[in-house]
Design a protein around this motif. Sequence first.
Motif, PDB file in Angstrom:
ATOM      1  N   THR A 282       0.826  -1.209   0.000  1.00  0.00           N
ATOM      2  CA  THR A 282       0.000   0.000   0.000  1.00  0.00           C
ATOM      3  C   THR A 282       0.857   1.254   0.000  1.00  0.00           C
ATOM      4  N   LEU A 283       1.943   1.246   0.769  1.00  0.00           N
ATOM      5  CA  LEU A 283       2.817   2.414   0.819  1.00  0.00           C
ATOM      6  C   LEU A 283       3.491   2.656  -0.532  1.00  0.00           C
TER       7      LEU A 283
ATOM      8  N   PHE B 133       3.798   7.746   5.410  1.00  0.00           N
ATOM      9  CA  PHE B 133       3.389   8.597   4.286  1.00  0.00           C
ATOM     10  C   PHE B 133       3.633  10.073   4.597  1.00  0.00           C
TER      11      PHE B 133
ATOM     12  N   TRP C   5       2.110   1.957  -3.404  1.00  0.00           N
ATOM     13  CA  TRP C   5       1.045   2.585  -4.191  1.00  0.00           C
ATOM     14  C   TRP C   5       0.910   4.062  -3.827  1.00  0.00           C
ATOM     15  N   CYS C   6       1.075   4.383  -2.539  1.00  0.00           N
ATOM     16  CA  CYS C   6       0.993   5.778  -2.091  1.00  0.00           C
ATOM     17  C   CYS C   6       1.970   6.657  -2.867  1.00  0.00           C
TER      18      CYS C   6
ATOM     19  N   LEU D 202       0.840   3.554   7.969  1.00  0.00           N
ATOM     20  CA  LEU D 202       0.575   4.259   6.719  1.00  0.00           C
ATOM     21  C   LEU D 202       0.578   5.762   6.929  1.00  0.00           C
TER      22      LEU D 202
ATOM     23  N   ILE E 262      -6.158   6.104  -1.392  1.00  0.00           N
ATOM     24  CA  ILE E 262      -5.143   5.216  -1.968  1.00  0.00           C
ATOM     25  C   ILE E 262      -5.446   3.771  -1.594  1.00  0.00           C
ATOM     26  N   GLN E 263      -5.818   3.533  -0.338  1.00  0.00           N
ATOM     27  CA  GLN E 263      -6.181   2.171   0.073  1.00  0.00           C
ATOM     28  C   GLN E 263      -7.369   1.652  -0.727  1.00  0.00           C
TER      29      GLN E 263
ATOM     30  N   GLN F 231      -0.575  15.712  -4.726  1.00  0.00           N
ATOM     31  CA  GLN F 231       0.636  15.732  -3.908  1.00  0.00           C
ATOM     32  C   GLN F 231       0.919  17.152  -3.413  1.00  0.00           C
TER      33      GLN F 231
ATOM     34  N   ILE G 175      -4.724   9.112   1.988  1.00  0.00           N
ATOM     35  CA  ILE G 175      -4.292   7.763   2.364  1.00  0.00           C
ATOM     36  C   ILE G 175      -5.457   6.786   2.249  1.00  0.00           C
TER      37      ILE G 175
ATOM     38  N   THR H  64      -4.664  15.004   4.044  1.00  0.00           N
ATOM     39  CA  THR H  64      -3.631  13.961   3.961  1.00  0.00           C
ATOM     40  C   THR H  64      -4.215  12.603   4.330  1.00  0.00           C
TER      41      THR H  64
END
Length: 509
Positions: free
Chosen positions: A316-317, A459, A319-320, A455, A365-366, A331, A362, A358
């Motif tokens: 997952t990170l 992140f 993918w972040c 995460l 993204i998950q 971003q 996250i 932020t």
Amino acid sequence: MALVDTLLLNVSSTGALLAALLLLLVIYFCFRSPEDDQEPPGPKPLPLVGNLHILDLNQLHVSLWNLSKKYGSVFKVHLGPKKIVVLAGYKTVKQALVNQADEFGERDITPIFQDINNLHGIKLTNGDRWKTLRKFALSTLRDFGMGKKLSEEKIIQETRYLREVFETSQGNPFDTTQPVHYAVSNIISAIVFGNRFEYEDPKFNKMVDSVNQLILMLGSASIQIYNVFPVLRPLLKTWRLLVESGEKYHAEIQVQVDRLRETLNPFDCRGLVDAFLIQKQSSEKSGEKDSQFNDLNLLMILSNVLAGGTITTGTTLRWCLLLMAKYPHIQDRVHEEIDRVLGGREPVTEDRKNLPYTDAVIHEIQRMANVLPMSLPHMTSCDVNFNGYLIKKGTCVLPLLTSVLRDDSEWKTPDTFNPEHFLNENGQLIKRDAFMPFSAGRRICLGEGLARMELFLFFTSLLQCFHFTPPPGVSEDELDLTPVVGLVVPPSPHKLCAVNRAEKHNLKL
């Protein structure tokens, strides 16, 4: 005369065929149970292969999701001779895993999982063994700070080591896979073994790299075929490679267990391994028979916990970072919020409530990464009447998490990366019930709290220090978001540039 004989032979053959078909129909209707009419709908299976001819085993979750649009939120498919009931959509999955948790709470254990886990550990067991070991693992992991202040300190320390690795790239393209997975693995390793490892430690490298390879192969088409037709095992090279990877992974874990066993002190418990070994000694002294506290269960618990605590969070990170490079305008908003709220100090978990955008990024993204699209297979513990259908005891059930995280009745733009899914009109984070990346119910991920903390801290810390971009000459549009086939789905191989923001903007971080 010969022509007549041929005609008679053809008529006779046709008659025999029709008679055979008629006999099969009679047998089918005579032995067909009335309960069969109460089962969920689904595509008609072919003999032996079932519905394999209409399924893409490299993207099984996509095939099943597409079938749900035709057959509804509860339907059946046949993987070879094995019948599987698929649950699609938020309401259906919640009804099964949460509202009827006991009925859908058993684990269906496929042949490959039997091969590598030997019906021991936590994730791939049922009954008293599962209850005893899950209770032990939960209480022990909490004792050692999983998801609490002690974990936070470990994660913050590890973010510093990871930032140092990223700094060494000096803004040049590099592959984030190993450093990210090593950093994340160090968090669960510190809780389990009582210590972290250097990123250059060869034994640590082998342990993490082996489980990465193992997880990828578990989702391959050839292993899916093996689960359907175990008799093909001698012919499958992937099966041999997977078992070898599993043996290497377990061997590296055993090295760490042996090290801790030699220095065990019952009055100084360093982590989960020590707690288990102390409990094992206690059970042996009391003469307890059939105790679950044995060496094989310890090895498999560690295998489960280390894999679960490394692969999903690490993936997952990754993918972040890729999605930040893909969507620079998002971003930039993350950078702005972090700079405004934190200034130059390191983030802590308490900052989450003051960094709603932020945190929403996250969460989104998950949702989009969807790293475990089918969860692990469940099994019914009894005959279940569910949404008007009869699902018999012992039936394999697949909760399709993809269909929950992309349910168009729950998400405004289900196929678009949109952090606004998790923000209200005032820009504050909102809870979404259809957010189920950790599954739900009795089999929900043991480490959900720890994963959420990791995460956020990893992140936020990385985005505070770096701006992520594609390699020179590659545009954002050219970054590939196609996932790799696996039990857990990582992004395709890629490189990113981590540009130091302090140097670029002369910020005091």
